[in-house]
Design a protein around this motif. Sequence first.
Motif, short mmCIF file in Angstrom:
data_model
loop_
_atom_site.label_atom_id
_atom_site.label_comp_id
_atom_site.label_asym_id
_atom_site.label_seq_id
_atom_site.Cartn_x
_atom_site.Cartn_y
_atom_site.Cartn_z
N ILE A 145 0.85 -1.18 0.00
CA ILE A 145 0.00 0.00 0.00
C ILE A 145 0.89 1.24 0.00
CG2 ILE A 145 -1.86 1.22 1.19
CD1 ILE A 145 -2.40 -1.45 2.68
N GLY A 146 0.61 2.18 -0.89
CA GLY A 146 1.45 3.38 -0.96
C GLY A 146 0.68 4.60 -1.39
N ALA A 147 1.27 5.77 -1.15
CA ALA A 147 0.69 7.04 -1.57
C ALA A 147 1.82 8.03 -1.81
CB ALA A 147 -0.27 7.59 -0.52
N HIS A 168 -1.85 3.66 -4.34
CA HIS A 168 -1.80 2.36 -5.01
C HIS A 168 -1.86 1.24 -3.98
CE1 HIS A 168 2.58 2.17 -3.99
NE2 HIS A 168 2.51 3.47 -4.21
N VAL A 169 -2.62 0.20 -4.31
CA VAL A 169 -2.79 -0.97 -3.43
C VAL A 169 -2.65 -2.22 -4.29
CG1 VAL A 169 -4.29 -2.19 -1.84
CG2 VAL A 169 -4.36 0.31 -1.93
N SER A 222 -4.67 -5.22 -8.34
CA SER A 222 -4.14 -3.93 -7.93
C SER A 222 -5.11 -2.81 -8.31
CB SER A 222 -2.77 -3.66 -8.58
OG SER A 222 -2.88 -3.65 -9.99
N VAL A 223 -5.05 -1.72 -7.54
CA VAL A 223 -5.84 -0.52 -7.79
C VAL A 223 -4.92 0.69 -7.65
CG1 VAL A 223 -7.79 0.90 -7.08
CG2 VAL A 223 -7.94 -1.59 -6.90
N ASN A 228 -8.89 19.14 -10.93
CA ASN A 228 -10.22 18.59 -11.14
C ASN A 228 -10.21 17.26 -11.88
OD1 ASN A 228 -11.44 20.85 -9.93
ND2 ASN A 228 -11.38 22.00 -11.87
N PHE A 229 -9.03 16.80 -12.25
CA PHE A 229 -8.92 15.55 -12.98
C PHE A 229 -8.62 14.40 -12.03
CE2 PHE A 229 -5.71 12.53 -14.60
CZ PHE A 229 -6.51 11.83 -15.49
N ASP A 230 -9.36 13.31 -12.17
CA ASP A 230 -9.03 12.10 -11.42
C ASP A 230 -9.22 10.89 -12.32
OD1 ASP A 230 -11.88 10.99 -10.98
OD2 ASP A 230 -12.03 13.01 -10.13
N SER A 231 -8.44 9.87 -12.05
CA SER A 231 -8.46 8.66 -12.85
C SER A 231 -8.10 7.48 -11.96
CB SER A 231 -7.47 8.76 -14.02
OG SER A 231 -7.40 7.55 -14.74
N TYR A 232 -8.66 6.33 -12.27
CA TYR A 232 -8.32 5.13 -11.51
C TYR A 232 -8.03 3.99 -12.48
CZ TYR A 232 -13.13 3.74 -12.55
OH TYR A 232 -14.30 3.44 -13.19
N SER A 233 -7.22 3.07 -12.02
CA SER A 233 -6.87 1.88 -12.79
C SER A 233 -7.10 0.66 -11.90
CB SER A 233 -5.41 1.94 -13.25
OG SER A 233 -5.03 0.73 -13.90
N VAL A 234 -7.89 -0.29 -12.40
CA VAL A 234 -8.20 -1.52 -11.68
C VAL A 234 -7.79 -2.68 -12.56
CG1 VAL A 234 -9.98 -2.91 -10.57
CG2 VAL A 234 -10.13 -0.41 -10.50
N GLY A 235 -6.96 -3.57 -12.04
CA GLY A 235 -6.50 -4.67 -12.88
C GLY A 235 -6.07 -5.88 -12.08
N VAL A 236 -5.72 -6.93 -12.80
CA VAL A 236 -5.23 -8.15 -12.18
C VAL A 236 -4.15 -8.73 -13.09
CG1 VAL A 236 -6.99 -9.58 -13.30
CG2 VAL A 236 -5.89 -10.38 -11.20
N GLN A 237 -3.14 -9.33 -12.47
CA GLN A 237 -2.05 -9.95 -13.21
C GLN A 237 -1.90 -11.41 -12.79
OE1 GLN A 237 0.25 -6.43 -11.76
NE2 GLN A 237 1.54 -6.97 -13.50
#
Length: 345
Positions: A182-184, A210-211, A234-235, A242-251
């Motif tokens: 877990i990080g920021a 990020h997690v 991972s997320v 005003n911009f935000d984005s997220y990435s959700v995935g699996v490896q």
Amino acid sequence: MKNLVMRWVLFLMILLKSITSFAQDHLYSEFFNSPLYLNPALTGQFKADLRVDLIYRNQWTNVPGPLSYFTGSIDYNIPRLGGGIGLLFTRGSEGTAYLDKTNFSALYSYSVGSEDFVLSFGLQAGMTNRTIDYGKLIFANQIDPTLGIIPGSSNAGDLPFNNKFYFDTGVGTNLAIGDFNIGAAVQHINQPNESFTGMPDKLPMRINTHVSYRLDLNSMDNMDDDDKTYVIPSVVFYKQSNFDSYSVGVQYKRRGVNVGVSYRSGAETGPSALVLSLIFDIFVNRDGAEKFRFGVSHDSAVQGLTYGNTAGSTEGSLGYETTLPSNGNNDPPRFEGAHRCYEFY
């Protein structure tokens, strides 16, 4: 001819808006192959002594004007200092006028922990240069309503400046505990002024978290970690003004091969995308903690701009880790037994 003039005027309006409005940092789909760009707290957080990472992104190939980004980093793991030091180089080129941004930063991280967890803190400081080539732009005074673009006409629309230097800073923290990472991080803490016009135009802070979780599919087997099979969800979340984005995935990782799929939201800056990645550990020397990695990924737009309009985005990455001969095995990790961030991908 009238339509041609209107197209050039529209293009100019969009370009000038992008120059005078705040900029947004580019994002990598292979964030795990550019750890220092993701979070300065990941500096020196790996098993070997020395690490080199290179990553290149070619974004929206069919869009006029290049959108390309490159990041290179080198960091050194120093257990006696409790962390690591590193250097980060990033360059981006955008548009037909080659709006270029180049950053060179130094990083330092410090870690505390035990055999069960590792908590690290990172600092980043450097200089950024931002330039634009006005000679590649067409301004209103160079367009004739009847003839279109006037051959040999001079450019009378120059803005006051085309070259800007500024100091930039960032901080981050990362916790590896059990099978969680877990990080920021926060970039542009000082919110530097990057305006070309002389008017204040502060670069907004970029915040990302990020997690990741490492699920061991061979937890009951007595196998070396490099021979096991893992599923790694991972997320990653980014926010800048005003911009935000997220990435959700699996490896899915098995030995030296890593196959991943993820979804990244696009918000206001572009289409949402489905990302496919392939990572190969081409060479691994376990005794010397040496590894050479190659990665490639491709983004395909699934919302907003179509794939036919953008042709997607492609990334390529190279990574190398090694143990220096002078160190050998005389300087073991401070937190032997604990998972570190390098084990999650």
